[in-house]
Design a protein around this motif. Structure first.
Motif, PDB file in Angstrom:
ATOM      1  N   LEU A 152     -21.809   0.099  54.134  1.00  0.00           N
ATOM      2  CA  LEU A 152     -22.432   0.789  53.001  1.00  0.00           C
ATOM      3  C   LEU A 152     -21.602   0.609  51.737  1.00  0.00           C
ATOM      4  CD1 LEU A 152     -23.589   4.134  54.671  1.00  0.00           C
ATOM      5  CD2 LEU A 152     -25.049   2.255  53.904  1.00  0.00           C
ATOM      6  N   PHE A 170     -23.598  -1.359  49.039  1.00  0.00           N
ATOM      7  CA  PHE A 170     -24.157  -0.417  48.059  1.00  0.00           C
ATOM      8  C   PHE A 170     -23.116   0.179  47.119  1.00  0.00           C
ATOM      9  CE2 PHE A 170     -27.126  -0.479  51.598  1.00  0.00           C
ATOM     10  CZ  PHE A 170     -28.331  -0.688  50.940  1.00  0.00           C
ATOM     11  N   ILE A 194     -22.900   3.831  45.238  1.00  0.00           N
ATOM     12  CA  ILE A 194     -24.076   4.511  45.799  1.00  0.00           C
ATOM     13  C   ILE A 194     -23.856   4.792  47.283  1.00  0.00           C
ATOM     14  CG2 ILE A 194     -26.563   4.341  46.224  1.00  0.00           C
ATOM     15  CD1 ILE A 194     -26.672   2.396  43.825  1.00  0.00           C
ATOM     16  N   GLY A 195     -23.375   3.810  48.001  1.00  0.00           N
ATOM     17  CA  GLY A 195     -23.095   3.985  49.421  1.00  0.00           C
ATOM     18  C   GLY A 195     -22.022   5.021  49.667  1.00  0.00           C
ATOM     19  N   LEU A 227     -21.337   7.643  47.710  1.00  0.00           N
ATOM     20  CA  LEU A 227     -21.917   8.961  47.440  1.00  0.00           C
ATOM     21  C   LEU A 227     -22.844   9.406  48.569  1.00  0.00           C
ATOM     22  CD1 LEU A 227     -22.700   8.641  43.615  1.00  0.00           C
ATOM     23  CD2 LEU A 227     -20.836   9.910  44.702  1.00  0.00           C
ATOM     24  N   VAL A 228     -23.622   8.470  49.110  1.00  0.00           N
ATOM     25  CA  VAL A 228     -24.504   8.800  50.237  1.00  0.00           C
ATOM     26  C   VAL A 228     -23.676   9.244  51.435  1.00  0.00           C
ATOM     27  CG1 VAL A 228     -26.082   7.817  51.952  1.00  0.00           C
ATOM     28  CG2 VAL A 228     -26.423   7.339  49.526  1.00  0.00           C
ATOM     29  N   THR A 229     -22.577   8.555  51.691  1.00  0.00           N
ATOM     30  CA  THR A 229     -21.700   8.913  52.810  1.00  0.00           C
ATOM     31  C   THR A 229     -21.137  10.317  52.629  1.00  0.00           C
ATOM     32  OG1 THR A 229     -21.084   6.593  53.147  1.00  0.00           O
ATOM     33  CG2 THR A 229     -19.623   8.276  54.082  1.00  0.00           C
ATOM     34  N   PHE A 251     -22.400  12.763  50.871  1.00  0.00           N
ATOM     35  CA  PHE A 251     -23.482  13.742  50.996  1.00  0.00           C
ATOM     36  C   PHE A 251     -23.838  13.977  52.465  1.00  0.00           C
ATOM     37  CE2 PHE A 251     -28.121  14.665  51.119  1.00  0.00           C
ATOM     38  CZ  PHE A 251     -28.067  15.920  50.517  1.00  0.00           C
ATOM     39  N   VAL A 252     -23.907  12.916  53.246  1.00  0.00           N
ATOM     40  CA  VAL A 252     -24.235  13.046  54.670  1.00  0.00           C
ATOM     41  C   VAL A 252     -23.151  13.838  55.397  1.00  0.00           C
ATOM     42  CG1 VAL A 252     -24.498  11.771  56.830  1.00  0.00           C
ATOM     43  CG2 VAL A 252     -25.673  10.984  54.779  1.00  0.00           C
ATOM     44  N   TYR A 264     -33.015  14.512  59.888  1.00  0.00           N
ATOM     45  CA  TYR A 264     -33.563  14.727  58.550  1.00  0.00           C
ATOM     46  C   TYR A 264     -34.681  15.759  58.549  1.00  0.00           C
ATOM     47  CZ  TYR A 264     -36.210  14.059  54.278  1.00  0.00           C
ATOM     48  OH  TYR A 264     -36.879  14.290  53.111  1.00  0.00           O
TER      49      TYR A 264
END
Length: 338
Positions: free
Chosen positions: A259, A263, A266-267, A269-271, A273-274, A320
């Motif tokens: 990621l 990404f 972006i990758g 930040l997604v990590t 957040f998850v 999800y």
């Protein structure tokens, strides 16, 4: 899906990457996601997870006689426990959520059955997962006194395994001593395969992140590995002889690493957040399914970067829709946490 296509199309055009790398990943994700979405909505969350945990227990049970009798149930010659799956690490990833689920449901016979199988895998990812089963539920202010009690036990178990298992000791020592290659890319000749697989891909991802902070697009890590950055590394000669000099370059050996490479920010930040969602789930004792899937996601981020193995979207879709309280499962009105 639209974002993946839009982001990757721009990155591919900008860098000059052939589109087949992107299209193969998008099609694979679309097929896997569509399949599990349409199958899972036919059941309740409880029905789905009951089937999954029973099959995980069955997978562990049939692996024991084969392991102790030396019978190979798959094409992998590795003598470690993996039941009929291709490798011990994949087996561990697949059954660890069930192990956690049985533990929290106090179904201790089923828990110990799977737990023992995980120990027999001699896989570092399995040992980390076993530690997370005990550590994660206790990481909060209200239960810090329990965490203080559990962590020394986990450390003691790890030290015992480290001291008595040469494979684990070698991998841990090599990984620790080889962290400097993240800066230089120069691997020692004695670096073991597992350490090289993870750190070489991390080095590639780091270089790609520096040059392309927004990422190079989905599916591009393999291309960037071979076309741009592999020449910067010094790979142990024995890996060339074994034809393993680009091991795990297709999946980056880690979902987080992949990621980050594909990404960029972006990758990252997604990590984050998850991980935040996973941490939040452990504050509610009733979210056992979500917590068990959280264990899987954390391990997946650390090891195994494939986007659509058989189980990934099975877990992600349950996580999800259950967590977001969106409508998916049958008899939704009867489920208090969906």
């Amino acid at each position: 899906m639209a974002f993946l296509f839009f982001h990757s199309s721009i990155a591919y055009l900008w860098i000059g990457i052939p589109p087949n790398f992107m299209l193969s990943q998008i099609f694979g994700i679309a097929i896997s996601c569509t399949y599990f979405y349409n199958v899972l909505k036919l059941f309740t969350k409880e029905e789905v997870y009951d089937i999954y945990t029973k099959y995980s227990l069955f997978t562990a049970i049939i692996g024991f006689p084969a392991f102790f009798l030396g019978i190979n149930l798959n094409v992998n010659p590795d003598p470690r426990f993996s039941s009929f799956l291709t490798e011990p690490a994949h087996y561990a990833l697949l059954v660890l959520p069930a192990c956690y689920y049985f533990f929290k449901r106090k179904q201790y016979t089923s828990f110990f059955t799977i737990f023992l199988s995980l120990i027999l895998t001699e896989s570092s990812i399995a040992y980390i997962g076993c530690a997370l089963i005990f550590i994660l539920p206790n990481i909060n202010l209200k239960r810090i006194k329990y965490a203080v009690g559990v962590i020394p036990f986990v450390i003691a178990v790890f030290y015992w395994v480290y001291s008595n298992n040469e494979k684990v000791k070698m991998r841990f020592d090599d990984t620790y001593n080889s962290l400097k290659v993240l800066d230089t890319g120069k691997f020692d000749e004695t670096t073991n395969i597992s350490t090289y697989a993870l750190l070489s891909n991390f080095y590639i991802a780091k270089e790609n992140f520096i040059e392309h902070p927004l990422g190079s697009g989905i599916g591009s890590h393999y291309y960037m590995y071979h076309d741009r950055y592999k020449k910067l590394m010094r790979t142990p000669n024995y890996l060339y002889r074994l034809e393993l000099d680009d091991i795990n370059s297709k999946d980056a050996a880690s979902l987080f690493v992949r990621l980050l490479s594909e990404f960029g920010i972006i990758g990252l930040l997604v990590t984050i957040f998850v991980i935040y969602l996973i941490t939040k789930s452990f504050k509610d004792k009733s979210l056992i399914v979500e917590q068990s899937i959280g264990v899987y996601i954390l391990l997946k981020l650390f090891r195994d970067g494939h986007y659509f193995p058989p189980e990934l979207f099975f877990f992600l879709i349950i996580f999800y829709f259950s967590y977001s309280k969106s409508l998916l499962f049958k008899n939704e009105e009867n489920l208090s946490h969906i």
